[in-house]
Design a protein around this motif. Structure first.
Motif, PDB file in Angstrom:
ATOM      1  N   GLY A 144      61.198  32.590  17.773  1.00  0.00           N
ATOM      2  CA  GLY A 144      62.137  33.557  18.354  1.00  0.00           C
ATOM      3  C   GLY A 144      62.057  34.899  17.666  1.00  0.00           C
ATOM      4  O   GLY A 144      62.122  35.955  18.321  1.00  0.00           O
ATOM      5  N   CYS A 145      61.908  34.906  16.349  1.00  0.00           N
ATOM      6  CA  CYS A 145      61.748  36.164  15.617  1.00  0.00           C
ATOM      7  C   CYS A 145      60.446  36.856  15.998  1.00  0.00           C
ATOM      8  O   CYS A 145      60.398  38.093  16.154  1.00  0.00           O
ATOM      9  CB  CYS A 145      61.788  35.919  14.115  1.00  0.00           C
ATOM     10  N   LEU A 146      59.356  36.087  16.143  1.00  0.00           N
ATOM     11  CA  LEU A 146      58.083  36.678  16.549  1.00  0.00           C
ATOM     12  C   LEU A 146      58.207  37.355  17.907  1.00  0.00           C
ATOM     13  O   LEU A 146      57.701  38.472  18.118  1.00  0.00           O
ATOM     14  CB  LEU A 146      57.002  35.603  16.601  1.00  0.00           C
ATOM     15  N   MET A 147      58.891  36.703  18.840  1.00  0.00           N
ATOM     16  CA  MET A 147      59.066  37.284  20.174  1.00  0.00           C
ATOM     17  C   MET A 147      59.962  38.512  20.130  1.00  0.00           C
ATOM     18  O   MET A 147      59.723  39.487  20.841  1.00  0.00           O
ATOM     19  CB  MET A 147      59.623  36.224  21.119  1.00  0.00           C
ATOM     20  N   MET A 148      60.985  38.490  19.279  1.00  0.00           N
ATOM     21  CA  MET A 148      61.862  39.650  19.151  1.00  0.00           C
ATOM     22  C   MET A 148      61.088  40.840  18.580  1.00  0.00           C
ATOM     23  O   MET A 148      61.195  41.975  19.078  1.00  0.00           O
ATOM     24  CB  MET A 148      63.045  39.314  18.255  1.00  0.00           C
ATOM     25  N   LEU A 149      60.284  40.604  17.536  1.00  0.00           N
ATOM     26  CA  LEU A 149      59.480  41.684  16.964  1.00  0.00           C
ATOM     27  C   LEU A 149      58.513  42.245  18.000  1.00  0.00           C
ATOM     28  O   LEU A 149      58.315  43.465  18.096  1.00  0.00           O
ATOM     29  CB  LEU A 149      58.715  41.174  15.747  1.00  0.00           C
ATOM     30  N   ASP A 150      57.910  41.370  18.783  1.00  0.00           N
ATOM     31  CA  ASP A 150      56.979  41.805  19.812  1.00  0.00           C
ATOM     32  C   ASP A 150      57.672  42.695  20.840  1.00  0.00           C
ATOM     33  O   ASP A 150      57.137  43.747  21.226  1.00  0.00           O
ATOM     34  CB  ASP A 150      56.368  40.578  20.491  1.00  0.00           C
ATOM     35  N   ARG A 151      58.866  42.297  21.294  1.00  0.00           N
ATOM     36  CA  ARG A 151      59.585  43.110  22.279  1.00  0.00           C
ATOM     37  C   ARG A 151      59.968  44.465  21.702  1.00  0.00           C
ATOM     38  O   ARG A 151      59.912  45.491  22.382  1.00  0.00           O
ATOM     39  CB  ARG A 151      60.845  42.376  22.754  1.00  0.00           C
ATOM     40  N   GLY A 156      58.623  50.493  22.113  1.00  0.00           N
ATOM     41  CA  GLY A 156      58.341  51.721  21.375  1.00  0.00           C
ATOM     42  C   GLY A 156      59.103  51.915  20.082  1.00  0.00           C
ATOM     43  O   GLY A 156      59.070  53.012  19.507  1.00  0.00           O
ATOM     44  N   MET A 157      59.781  50.879  19.585  1.00  0.00           N
ATOM     45  CA  MET A 157      60.489  51.031  18.319  1.00  0.00           C
ATOM     46  C   MET A 157      59.481  51.125  17.176  1.00  0.00           C
ATOM     47  O   MET A 157      58.463  50.429  17.175  1.00  0.00           O
ATOM     48  CB  MET A 157      61.443  49.852  18.099  1.00  0.00           C
ATOM     49  N   ARG A 158      59.767  51.989  16.223  1.00  0.00           N
ATOM     50  CA  ARG A 158      58.871  52.200  15.088  1.00  0.00           C
ATOM     51  C   ARG A 158      59.618  52.008  13.787  1.00  0.00           C
ATOM     52  O   ARG A 158      60.787  52.403  13.666  1.00  0.00           O
ATOM     53  CB  ARG A 158      58.268  53.603  15.131  1.00  0.00           C
ATOM     54  N   PRO A 234      66.295  52.330   1.115  1.00  0.00           N
ATOM     55  CA  PRO A 234      66.822  51.623   2.279  1.00  0.00           C
ATOM     56  C   PRO A 234      65.711  51.232   3.259  1.00  0.00           C
ATOM     57  O   PRO A 234      64.702  51.924   3.371  1.00  0.00           O
ATOM     58  CB  PRO A 234      67.772  52.641   2.910  1.00  0.00           C
ATOM     59  N   TYR A 235      65.935  50.119   3.964  1.00  0.00           N
ATOM     60  CA  TYR A 235      64.990  49.618   4.951  1.00  0.00           C
ATOM     61  C   TYR A 235      65.450  50.015   6.351  1.00  0.00           C
ATOM     62  O   TYR A 235      66.648  50.037   6.632  1.00  0.00           O
ATOM     63  CB  TYR A 235      64.890  48.095   4.853  1.00  0.00           C
ATOM     64  N   ASP A 236      64.478  50.309   7.205  1.00  0.00           N
ATOM     65  CA  ASP A 236      64.854  50.547   8.596  1.00  0.00           C
ATOM     66  C   ASP A 236      64.710  49.291   9.450  1.00  0.00           C
ATOM     67  O   ASP A 236      65.179  49.253  10.587  1.00  0.00           O
ATOM     68  CB  ASP A 236      64.088  51.720   9.211  1.00  0.00           C
ATOM     69  N   LEU A 237      64.072  48.237   8.897  1.00  0.00           N
ATOM     70  CA  LEU A 237      64.031  46.930   9.549  1.00  0.00           C
ATOM     71  C   LEU A 237      64.146  45.852   8.476  1.00  0.00           C
ATOM     72  O   LEU A 237      63.362  45.840   7.526  1.00  0.00           O
ATOM     73  CB  LEU A 237      62.732  46.734  10.332  1.00  0.00           C
ATOM     74  N   LEU A 238      65.119  44.971   8.647  1.00  0.00           N
ATOM     75  CA  LEU A 238      65.290  43.841   7.738  1.00  0.00           C
ATOM     76  C   LEU A 238      65.359  42.567   8.568  1.00  0.00           C
ATOM     77  O   LEU A 238      66.096  42.503   9.560  1.00  0.00           O
ATOM     78  CB  LEU A 238      66.550  44.007   6.888  1.00  0.00           C
ATOM     79  N   ILE A 239      64.580  41.563   8.183  1.00  0.00           N
ATOM     80  CA  ILE A 239      64.531  40.278   8.877  1.00  0.00           C
ATOM     81  C   ILE A 239      65.070  39.212   7.944  1.00  0.00           C
ATOM     82  O   ILE A 239      64.678  39.161   6.768  1.00  0.00           O
ATOM     83  CB  ILE A 239      63.081  39.927   9.278  1.00  0.00           C
ATOM     84  N   VAL A 258      70.180  48.442   4.382  1.00  0.00           N
ATOM     85  CA  VAL A 258      69.640  49.003   5.627  1.00  0.00           C
ATOM     86  C   VAL A 258      70.190  50.410   5.835  1.00  0.00           C
ATOM     87  O   VAL A 258      71.387  50.660   5.676  1.00  0.00           O
ATOM     88  CB  VAL A 258      69.998  48.098   6.821  1.00  0.00           C
ATOM     89  N   GLU A 259      69.320  51.329   6.217  1.00  0.00           N
ATOM     90  CA  GLU A 259      69.740  52.701   6.444  1.00  0.00           C
ATOM     91  C   GLU A 259      70.556  52.818   7.734  1.00  0.00           C
ATOM     92  O   GLU A 259      70.516  51.929   8.596  1.00  0.00           O
ATOM     93  CB  GLU A 259      68.532  53.625   6.526  1.00  0.00           C
ATOM     94  N   GLU A 260      71.300  53.911   7.876  1.00  0.00           N
ATOM     95  CA  GLU A 260      72.052  54.149   9.100  1.00  0.00           C
ATOM     96  C   GLU A 260      71.097  54.210  10.291  1.00  0.00           C
ATOM     97  O   GLU A 260      70.038  54.844  10.223  1.00  0.00           O
ATOM     98  CB  GLU A 260      72.842  55.446   8.989  1.00  0.00           C
ATOM     99  N   GLY A 261      71.462  53.532  11.361  1.00  0.00           N
ATOM    100  CA  GLY A 261      70.585  53.453  12.518  1.00  0.00           C
ATOM    101  C   GLY A 261      69.522  52.381  12.396  1.00  0.00           C
ATOM    102  O   GLY A 261      68.766  52.154  13.337  1.00  0.00           O
ATOM    103  N   GLY A 262      69.454  51.715  11.229  1.00  0.00           N
ATOM    104  CA  GLY A 262      68.442  50.697  11.003  1.00  0.00           C
ATOM    105  C   GLY A 262      68.745  49.397  11.725  1.00  0.00           C
ATOM    106  O   GLY A 262      69.834  49.181  12.265  1.00  0.00           O
ATOM    107  N   THR A 263      67.766  48.506  11.718  1.00  0.00           N
ATOM    108  CA  THR A 263      67.815  47.267  12.492  1.00  0.00           C
ATOM    109  C   THR A 263      67.772  46.052  11.566  1.00  0.00           C
ATOM    110  O   THR A 263      67.027  46.034  10.584  1.00  0.00           O
ATOM    111  CB  THR A 263      66.630  47.196  13.468  1.00  0.00           C
ATOM    112  N   ILE A 264      68.579  45.032  11.891  1.00  0.00           N
ATOM    113  CA  ILE A 264      68.518  43.732  11.237  1.00  0.00           C
ATOM    114  C   ILE A 264      68.248  42.678  12.300  1.00  0.00           C
ATOM    115  O   ILE A 264      68.908  42.652  13.338  1.00  0.00           O
ATOM    116  CB  ILE A 264      69.823  43.398  10.490  1.00  0.00           C
ATOM    117  N   VAL A 265      67.280  41.806  12.049  1.00  0.00           N
ATOM    118  CA  VAL A 265      66.995  40.668  12.919  1.00  0.00           C
ATOM    119  C   VAL A 265      67.419  39.403  12.170  1.00  0.00           C
ATOM    120  O   VAL A 265      66.926  39.141  11.070  1.00  0.00           O
ATOM    121  CB  VAL A 265      65.504  40.598  13.299  1.00  0.00           C
TER     122      VAL A 265
END
Length: 330
Positions: A144-151, A156-158, A234-239, A258-265
């Motif tokens: 599920g995490c692999l599919m989320m990262l792929d999406r 276009g998320m960077r 700070p990280y912009d993506l944390l899993i 995580v930085e402001e606007g950052g993503t956590i999965v």
């Protein structure tokens, strides 16, 4: 690969029908709350006899009466049969139980567990051999995490600074680095054996180890309790693919990284645990951006809300240890 360390292994065997065996495919939610859930395997006891199959459950340590009782509920046809409970010779039972697993395709990723399995063209291929660390791609939380990262990459998320807390085999950190090859990548696990195995897997898959861009830095740590993990924030993506309990306990320390606007999965939680996990992260300024369920296992993508003035999140305080002992990745 890292040399296996012998563990005390026990096996419980019960007869079952083919229908019961097929119903056991995948991960069993009934065992999800156990610190060390058993590995379940089914096979034919008599060829071409649908009512003559067997269930074998491998435990690390002797299973208690409650675990055996729970196992019996999975195969009602064996209600009158006494289970066979036996201690096995010292051996790496996790590796043995995972040998022969079928390759997994999740999004653009194809994960092989045996060197002899062929790579798939037009996919990002990984070889993650069966080992004493979890995260071979078989579990719904990992796929599920692999599919989320792929999406996330497809829309276009960077990301430029990624952390994988509770990395297990290193697979999710490797996948993130393949999607965003110029990023910094940090991966950690509470189990030093898992960190060693992640390093072996990195070399086997051509993933560079190190502290620079396009490399994975590996650390042994309980949760976020490591100065290097804090220092690379700070990280912009944390899993974090672990379990609901430590996810809730670690919410303040993980969100502070995580930085402001950052993503956590987040993954490793059951459907019925999702509300409690989400509540813990909403208090820390996170909002739910996407949810994807695979069977009983949801994957959550959260985004950190920007704040201003006195409500602005303060920098992570290394004195707030942010550790969850006894938990690694799924």
């Amino acid at each position: 690969m890292t040399d296996a360390v012998p563990v005390q292994s026990w096996k419980v065997t019960l007869p079952c029908t083919r229908a019961e065996a097929e119903a056991l495919e995948g991960d069993i939610a009934a065992f999800a709350m156990m610190d060390k859930p058993p590995v379940l395997m089914t096979s034919e006891a008599e060829p071409d006899n649908e009512n003559s199959w067997r269930l074998e459950a491998y435990f690390e340590g002797r299973p208690g009466p409650a675990a055996v009782k729970l196992l019996r509920t999975l195969v009602p046809s064996a209600g009158a049969v006494r289970p066979v409970v036996e201690q096995l010779p010292d051996e790496d039972w996790v590796t043995l139980s995972q040998q022969g697993l079928e390759p997994v395709t999740a999004g653009r990723f194809h994960v092989r567990n045996l060197p002899g399995d062929p790579e798939q063209p037009d996919y990002v291929n990984f070889l993650i051999c069966a080992s004493r660390a979890f995260g071979t791609g078989q579990h719904e939380t990992t796929s599920g995490c692999l599919m989320m990262l792929d999406r996330m990459r497809r829309v276009g998320m960077r990301f430029r600074n990624v952390a994988d807390i509770g990395t297990g085999t290193g697979l999710l950190a490797f996948a993130a680095l393949r999607l965003w090859p110029r990023a910094l990548a940090t991966a950690s696990d509470i189990d030093p054996v898992a960190v060693e195995i992640s390093a072996d897997n990195a070399r086997a898959n051509g993933v560079r180890l190190g502290a620079g861009a396009g490399q994975v830095a590996l650390f042994t740590a309980a949760g976020a309790d490591h100065p290097a993990i804090v220092g690379r924030a700070p990280y912009d993506l944390l899993i974090a693919n672990i379990l609901a309990g430590p996810l809730i306990e670690l919410a303040p320390s993980l969100c502070a990284l995580v930085e402001e606007g950052g993503t956590i999965v987040l993954a490793g939680l059951l459907k019925e645990q999702a509300d409690a996990v989400l509540a813990a992260y909403r208090v820390q300024g996170m909002r739910l951006a996407e949810r994807s369920d695979r069977g009983d296992w949801p994957t959550l993508r959260l985004r950190k809300r920007p704040r201003i003035g006195w409500k602005r999140p303060r920098r992570f305080n290394s004195a707030e240890r942010g550790e969850a002992w006894g938990f690694g990745s799924i």
